[in-house]
Design a protein around this motif. Structure first.
Motif, mmCIF file in Angstrom:
data_model
loop_
_atom_site.group_PDB
_atom_site.id
_atom_site.type_symbol
_atom_site.label_atom_id
_atom_site.label_comp_id
_atom_site.label_asym_id
_atom_site.label_seq_id
_atom_site.Cartn_x
_atom_site.Cartn_y
_atom_site.Cartn_z
ATOM 1 N N ILE B 73 23.465 -9.320 31.927
ATOM 2 C CA ILE B 73 24.060 -10.195 32.955
ATOM 3 C C ILE B 73 23.082 -10.349 34.114
ATOM 4 C CG2 ILE B 73 25.894 -10.380 34.700
ATOM 5 C CD1 ILE B 73 27.696 -8.808 32.734
ATOM 6 N N SER B 74 22.538 -9.218 34.565
ATOM 7 C CA SER B 74 21.640 -9.231 35.731
ATOM 8 C C SER B 74 20.411 -10.087 35.461
ATOM 9 C CB SER B 74 21.199 -7.802 36.084
ATOM 10 O OG SER B 74 22.300 -7.092 36.561
ATOM 11 N N ASN B 75 19.787 -9.843 34.290
ATOM 12 C CA ASN B 75 18.552 -10.585 33.978
ATOM 13 C C ASN B 75 18.785 -12.091 33.953
ATOM 14 O OD1 ASN B 75 17.239 -8.203 33.801
ATOM 15 N ND2 ASN B 75 17.367 -8.056 31.565
ATOM 16 N N GLU B 76 19.902 -12.483 33.308
ATOM 17 C CA GLU B 76 20.186 -13.912 33.221
ATOM 18 C C GLU B 76 20.529 -14.501 34.579
ATOM 19 O OE1 GLU B 76 19.822 -15.980 30.582
ATOM 20 O OE2 GLU B 76 18.860 -14.181 29.770
ATOM 21 N N TYR B 77 21.297 -13.739 35.342
ATOM 22 C CA TYR B 77 21.769 -14.262 36.622
ATOM 23 C C TYR B 77 20.621 -14.415 37.630
ATOM 24 C CZ TYR B 77 24.616 -15.081 40.694
ATOM 25 O OH TYR B 77 25.161 -15.662 41.800
ATOM 26 N N GLU B 78 19.676 -13.480 37.589
ATOM 27 C CA GLU B 78 18.556 -13.545 38.553
ATOM 28 C C GLU B 78 17.780 -14.861 38.404
ATOM 29 O OE1 GLU B 78 18.782 -11.225 40.839
ATOM 30 O OE2 GLU B 78 20.295 -10.452 39.479
ATOM 31 N N LYS B 79 17.768 -15.378 37.170
ATOM 32 C CA LYS B 79 17.029 -16.629 36.938
ATOM 33 C C LYS B 79 17.682 -17.797 37.694
ATOM 34 C CE LYS B 79 15.764 -15.252 32.247
ATOM 35 N NZ LYS B 79 16.172 -15.420 30.852
ATOM 36 N N LYS B 80 19.025 -17.733 37.820
ATOM 37 C CA LYS B 80 19.742 -18.849 38.458
ATOM 38 C C LYS B 80 19.968 -18.622 39.949
ATOM 39 C CE LYS B 80 22.516 -18.976 34.260
ATOM 40 N NZ LYS B 80 23.800 -18.468 33.781
ATOM 41 N N GLN B 81 19.703 -17.394 40.407
ATOM 42 C CA GLN B 81 20.111 -17.015 41.766
ATOM 43 C C GLN B 81 19.494 -17.891 42.852
ATOM 44 O OE1 GLN B 81 20.821 -12.857 42.607
ATOM 45 N NE2 GLN B 81 19.600 -13.013 44.467
ATOM 46 N N LYS B 82 18.237 -18.280 42.657
ATOM 47 C CA LYS B 82 17.545 -19.077 43.678
ATOM 48 C C LYS B 82 18.292 -20.393 43.940
ATOM 49 C CE LYS B 82 12.720 -19.588 44.905
ATOM 50 N NZ LYS B 82 11.374 -19.763 44.386
ATOM 51 N N ASP B 83 18.699 -21.044 42.837
ATOM 52 C CA ASP B 83 19.432 -22.315 42.974
ATOM 53 C C ASP B 83 20.774 -22.111 43.647
ATOM 54 O OD1 ASP B 83 17.475 -23.798 41.870
ATOM 55 O OD2 ASP B 83 18.271 -23.697 39.817
ATOM 56 N N TYR B 84 21.455 -21.053 43.231
ATOM 57 C CA TYR B 84 22.762 -20.763 43.822
ATOM 58 C C TYR B 84 22.642 -20.493 45.321
ATOM 59 C CZ TYR B 84 25.115 -20.372 39.269
ATOM 60 O OH TYR B 84 25.671 -20.627 38.042
ATOM 61 N N LEU B 85 21.594 -19.795 45.708
ATOM 62 C CA LEU B 85 21.401 -19.480 47.132
ATOM 63 C C LEU B 85 21.172 -20.757 47.942
ATOM 64 C CD1 LEU B 85 19.258 -16.205 47.207
ATOM 65 C CD2 LEU B 85 21.480 -16.558 48.279
ATOM 66 N N ARG B 86 20.429 -21.691 47.338
ATOM 67 C CA ARG B 86 20.177 -22.957 48.023
ATOM 68 C C ARG B 86 21.506 -23.715 48.229
ATOM 69 N NH1 ARG B 86 16.841 -25.541 44.554
ATOM 70 N NH2 ARG B 86 15.233 -24.004 44.928
ATOM 71 N N GLN B 87 22.338 -23.707 47.172
ATOM 72 C CA GLN B 87 23.668 -24.354 47.277
ATOM 73 C C GLN B 87 24.508 -23.712 48.370
ATOM 74 O OE1 GLN B 87 25.835 -24.324 43.554
ATOM 75 N NE2 GLN B 87 24.080 -25.155 42.456
ATOM 76 N N LEU B 88 24.442 -22.387 48.416
ATOM 77 C CA LEU B 88 25.237 -21.631 49.404
ATOM 78 C C LEU B 88 24.842 -22.033 50.829
ATOM 79 C CD1 LEU B 88 27.282 -19.124 49.242
ATOM 80 C CD2 LEU B 88 25.340 -17.770 49.963
ATOM 81 N N GLU B 89 23.533 -22.142 51.053
ATOM 82 C CA GLU B 89 23.067 -22.514 52.406
ATOM 83 C C GLU B 89 23.452 -23.959 52.743
ATOM 84 O OE1 GLU B 89 21.977 -20.483 54.785
ATOM 85 O OE2 GLU B 89 22.392 -18.988 53.253
ATOM 86 N N ASP B 90 23.466 -24.824 51.721
ATOM 87 C CA ASP B 90 23.885 -26.217 51.957
ATOM 88 C C ASP B 90 25.350 -26.276 52.400
ATOM 89 O OD1 ASP B 90 21.406 -27.092 51.329
ATOM 90 O OD2 ASP B 90 21.891 -27.736 49.279
ATOM 91 N N ILE B 91 26.177 -25.462 51.736
ATOM 92 C CA ILE B 91 27.599 -25.415 52.117
ATOM 93 C C ILE B 91 27.730 -24.869 53.537
ATOM 94 C CG2 ILE B 91 29.821 -24.284 51.642
ATOM 95 C CD1 ILE B 91 28.992 -24.280 48.654
ATOM 96 N N GLN B 92 26.972 -23.807 53.809
ATOM 97 C CA GLN B 92 27.023 -23.164 55.131
ATOM 98 C C GLN B 92 26.666 -24.157 56.239
ATOM 99 O OE1 GLN B 92 28.026 -20.332 56.020
ATOM 100 N NE2 GLN B 92 27.066 -19.848 57.982
ATOM 101 N N ARG B 93 25.700 -25.015 55.954
ATOM 102 C CA ARG B 93 25.224 -25.963 56.978
ATOM 103 C C ARG B 93 25.914 -27.321 56.864
ATOM 104 N NH1 ARG B 93 20.279 -23.881 59.132
ATOM 105 N NH2 ARG B 93 19.764 -21.942 58.062
ATOM 106 N N TRP B 94 26.959 -27.402 56.077
ATOM 107 C CA TRP B 94 27.757 -28.630 55.913
ATOM 108 C C TRP B 94 26.900 -29.776 55.359
ATOM 109 C CZ3 TRP B 94 32.996 -28.236 56.953
ATOM 110 C CH2 TRP B 94 33.384 -27.114 57.714
ATOM 111 N N GLU B 95 25.931 -29.457 54.504
ATOM 112 C CA GLU B 95 25.059 -30.506 53.985
ATOM 113 C C GLU B 95 25.528 -31.058 52.641
ATOM 114 O OE1 GLU B 95 21.187 -28.778 54.256
ATOM 115 O OE2 GLU B 95 21.094 -29.163 56.402
ATOM 116 N N VAL B 96 26.526 -30.409 52.045
ATOM 117 C CA VAL B 96 27.120 -30.958 50.818
ATOM 118 C C VAL B 96 28.628 -30.906 50.968
ATOM 119 C CG1 VAL B 96 25.322 -30.330 49.178
ATOM 120 C CG2 VAL B 96 27.117 -28.681 49.745
ATOM 121 N N GLU B 97 29.271 -31.754 50.204
ATOM 122 C CA GLU B 97 30.730 -31.669 50.184
ATOM 123 C C GLU B 97 31.100 -30.587 49.203
ATOM 124 O OE1 GLU B 97 34.466 -34.644 49.616
ATOM 125 O OE2 GLU B 97 32.576 -35.347 50.443
ATOM 126 N N LYS B 98 31.960 -29.638 49.640
ATOM 127 C CA LYS B 98 32.294 -28.524 48.751
ATOM 128 C C LYS B 98 33.285 -28.967 47.689
ATOM 129 C CE LYS B 98 33.246 -26.174 52.322
ATOM 130 N NZ LYS B 98 34.342 -25.372 52.747
#
Lengths: 643, 98
Positions: B73-98
């Motif tokens: 799980i960890s190995n697979e998830y780490e590959k996607k984590q960067k994208d997820y983090l970018r999405q998270l910051e977009d939500i935080q800064r109101w840059e995407v509609e959730k």
């Protein structure tokens, strides 16, 4: 008061210097970004957050709490402190789900799990609640430190609170979570070391393991009794009877007096008398040893009733009378005879009767273990959530939560052994405020010169690890969930770190105010905050993780309803005689049912969350439970493999 | 195939299986027995050492069961984590509609 020698002061000075060093050393790392200031860059190996979990949950009030329940209930009292066991399941369920969400805080997770206005309201509510709770926790652990410093140095209550919480704030302000977690590691090591040392000393002081077991087998029976206030200036009697047959086993041959007040000196002599009589071997079955006609008790005070142990009976009822035995009022029911029961973890007093019923135990097991499927089922979830996100992988997060809580439970057991030793030395203490200090008394009364200073350094470690965590955690909610999300979404990383520091300072000031308000009433506040305030939202906290249909309006209504209902059921209705004062486990189940009658209709009468929002959350977090329609939609959109 | 699965594909590891439930059961047994075993062992009561040993062995079995799955799980998830983090910051800064 305790007098420190040079070696004692040396330990303390070295420890304080080490703490300040951590603040300076990690200053550069803490100021790099919001992620560094609050999550140490999400790069920690499992053992660092694990030690932080353990150190954070070892506070100055923890040995007070554990000593209180173990002195009163024996080893069975350890189940009162078993609530940390939610991590047994959480480590492999909610920890995994939460780590995959990447949310900085539980408030942020709400806006990933739910959508729209409801989610924003929940995020704002949880953020405000957590800023308040962290300030409140800082206040109560701070005032516990104040009480300790009063006992050790004779200081005013506020001095210990002010000096040592400020010391923790120095390195949190400087280096943020980096300072917290690095200091927690060494504080955890020091704290564990001193807990083991003091507990060994306690067991040895009581005569060693064999002697403790032998003495518990030979001691007379006892039970706590608070003399009713309205019994002043009357003559009273005590009766002990067999639970099975109802036959009296022991009864006062002559009544004893209850006065409206007696001198402090006389009070202390009564306690010593009870202690001597519990230990006495010169007794005969059928005797009430304390109180007798030569004793005068004070109305409204707590005492230890002592009667001669008799192996022919297992459990007894204890009653008191002020009308020469015409009518009796119950002091304790289904109480164990003798003292050996204190070594039994499962010394149940009945299904619903007595001080340790099966119904209470089952409730505690359900709360502690099943709570691991949810998020926020325990007040400890919130600091744990920060540690989960600071771990470098999902695997590290799982192991850190499991190992940190395992250490907490093992620590409780080590304390408990020492408290049993303390009971063997001082079995006649009836006032909880006195026996709750048992573990500290063992340390300060029995450790040699030099080690007393090390004990105080250990106490400082215990205190600072908790204080630093809650300062940084409260600041996280204020910065990430308030300032960044609602006030200044475009804020730079440098600005966010600056706001984090300002929030830390405000929390520090707020904690002083709360500490002074809480004052001496630590235990009452603690039980309310840990147990009752969380009861009504315990099930919704699980439902939000395992059931796709549970929505933000249902969850929000559960929170609002619980705030009102918990006050009503626990305090207001019993106070006005509308309902009787109920045992805590019953209060829990009543609050669960009453709350469900509010949030379930709200959930079903409001719309489900937007399906696209749920699919995005599902694909990212892969939650356990009832997510069938969401999973199907995710499969249809080709976002996950079809099963 | 053995009762305890030791090899996982990334898709399978993301789902919930009997190995997760077994880990939870052994984890719970371990916690309960560690509490009882440590307290009784501290007073050198023989049964305490036995219970403590059960706690340690349960923890070992728990890790043996769940570790391969968590690693995957960890190995697979780490590959996607960067994208997820970018999405998270977009939500935080109101840059995407959730």
């Amino acid at each position: 008061m305790i007098t420190f020698q040079f070696l004692d002061w040396l330990w303390i000075v070295l420890f304080v210097a080490l703490m300040i060093f951590f603040g300076i050393y990690f200053y550069r790392m803490g100021k790099r970004s919001q992620s560094d200031f609050f999550l140490a860059g999400r790069g920690l190996p499992w053992w660092l957050p694990a030690s932080s979990v353990y150190a954070t949950h070892t506070a100055t009030d923890t040995p007070i709490w554990v000593a209180g329940v173990v002195y009163k209930y024996g080893f069975a009292g350890l189940w009162y402190a078993f609530f940390s066991a939610w991590c047994a399941i959480s480590a492999f369920v909610s920890t995994r789900i939460f780590r995959r969400s990447l949310a900085y805080s539980q408030a942020e997770w709400q806006s990933l799990r739910f959508g729209g206005l409801g989610a924003e309201l929940l995020r704002g509510w949880l953020a405000g609640w957590q800023v308040f709770m962290n300030m409140f926790i800082l206040g109560w652990v701070g005032i516990a430190m104040g009480k300790l410093c009063q006992m050790i140095f004779g200081w005013e209550l506020w001095m210990g609170l002010f000096i040592f919480t400020t010391l923790g704030a120095i390195y949190v302000l400087s280096s943020g979570y980096w300072g917290v977690v690095m200091a927690d590691f060494q504080q955890g090591v020091i704290a564990l070391l001193i807990i083991v040392i003091v507990s060994i000393w306690g067991v040895v002081a009581a005569g060693g393991p064999d002697e403790i077991i032998a003495k518990l087998g030979s001691y007379n029976s006892s039970v706590e009794w608070e003399v009713p206030n309205e019994w002043k200036d009357q003559q009273a009697m005590i009766r002990v009877s067999d639970v099975e047959t109802g036959k009296p086993i022991a009864i006062n041959s002559e009544s004893f007096a209850i006065a409206s007040s007696i001198s402090k000196d006389a009070q202390s002599k009564l306690e010593s008398r009870a202690t001597t009589l519990i230990k006495s071997k010169e007794t005969h079955a059928g005797e009430i040893l304390f109180p007798t006609n030569v004793n005068k008790l004070q109305a409204g005070e707590k005492y230890t009733i002592v009667w001669a142990s008799d192996d022919s009976y297992n459990r007894v009822n204890i009653d008191a009378s002020v009308d020469s035995g015409i009518s009796w009022s119950r002091v304790a029911s289904h109480h164990f005879n003798g003292q050996s029961w204190r070594l039994n973890f499962f010394s149940f007093t009945g299904m619903f009767e007595g001080q340790f019923p099966v119904a209470w135990f089952v409730t505690m097991m359900i709360i502690a273990l099943i709570g691991g499927f949810g998020m926020g089922t325990s007040i400890d979830w919130y600091p744990e959530a920060q540690r989960i996100q600071s771990a470098k992988t999902v695997r590290d997060a799982s192991y850190s939560i499991w190992a940190g809580s395992a250490l907490v439970l093992i620590r409780n057991s080590i304390w408990a052994a020492a408290i049993i030793g303390f009971f063997v030395l001082y079995p006649g203490i009836a006032k909880s405020g006195e026996y709750e200090m048992a573990w500290y008394r063992i340390g300060f009364e029995f450790l040699p010169v030099g080690l007393v200073g090390f004990l105080f350094a250990g106490i400082l470690a215990i205190h600072l690890s908790t204080v630093s965590t809650h300062l940084n955690l409260g600041a996280l909610y204020a910065t990430r969930d308030f300032y960044h999300h609602y006030v200044n979404p475009k804020a730079s990383e440098a600005m966010l770190v600056k706001v984090g520091r300002i929030a830390t300072f405000v929390l520090l000031l707020g904690s002083f105010v709360f500490g002074v308000i809480i004052g001496e009433e630590i235990t009452a506040w603690l039980i309310f905050a840990l147990w009752i305030m969380a009861a009504g939202v315990w099930l919704p906290n699980i439902l939000q993780v395992i059931w796709w249909r549970f929505n933000s309006w249902g969850y929000l209504s559960a929170w609002i309803a619980n705030l009102g209902l918990s006050w009503l059921i626990v305090w207001i209705l019993p106070r006005f005689g509308v309902i009787p004062a109920l045992p805590d486990y019953l209060q829990f189940w009543i609050l669960i049912v009453l709350n469900a009658m509010i949030y379930l209709p709200v959930t079903f009468f409001s719309k489900p969350e937007d399906m696209d929002h749920l699919v995005a959350y599902y694909v990212m977090s892969r939650p356990i439970g009832f997510w069938g329609p969401v999973r199907k939609e995710a499969e249809k959109q080709g976002l996950i493999a079809t099963t | 195939m053995s009762f305890i699965r030791r090899e996982w594909t990334s898709a399978d590891a993301d789902d919930w299986h009997k190995e997760d439930w077994l880990a939870i059961i052994f984890s719970t047994i371990s916690y309960i027995t560690l509490v009882i075993g440590t307290a009784l062992s501290f007073l050198t009561i023989t049964i305490g050492f036995v219970v403590l040993a059960i706690g340690i062995v349960s923890a070992g079995i728990m890790m043996w069961i769940i570790d391969p799955k968590l690693k995957k799980i960890s190995n697979e998830y780490e590959k996607k984590q960067k994208d997820y983090l970018r999405q998270l910051e977009d939500i935080q800064r109101w840059e995407v509609e959730k």
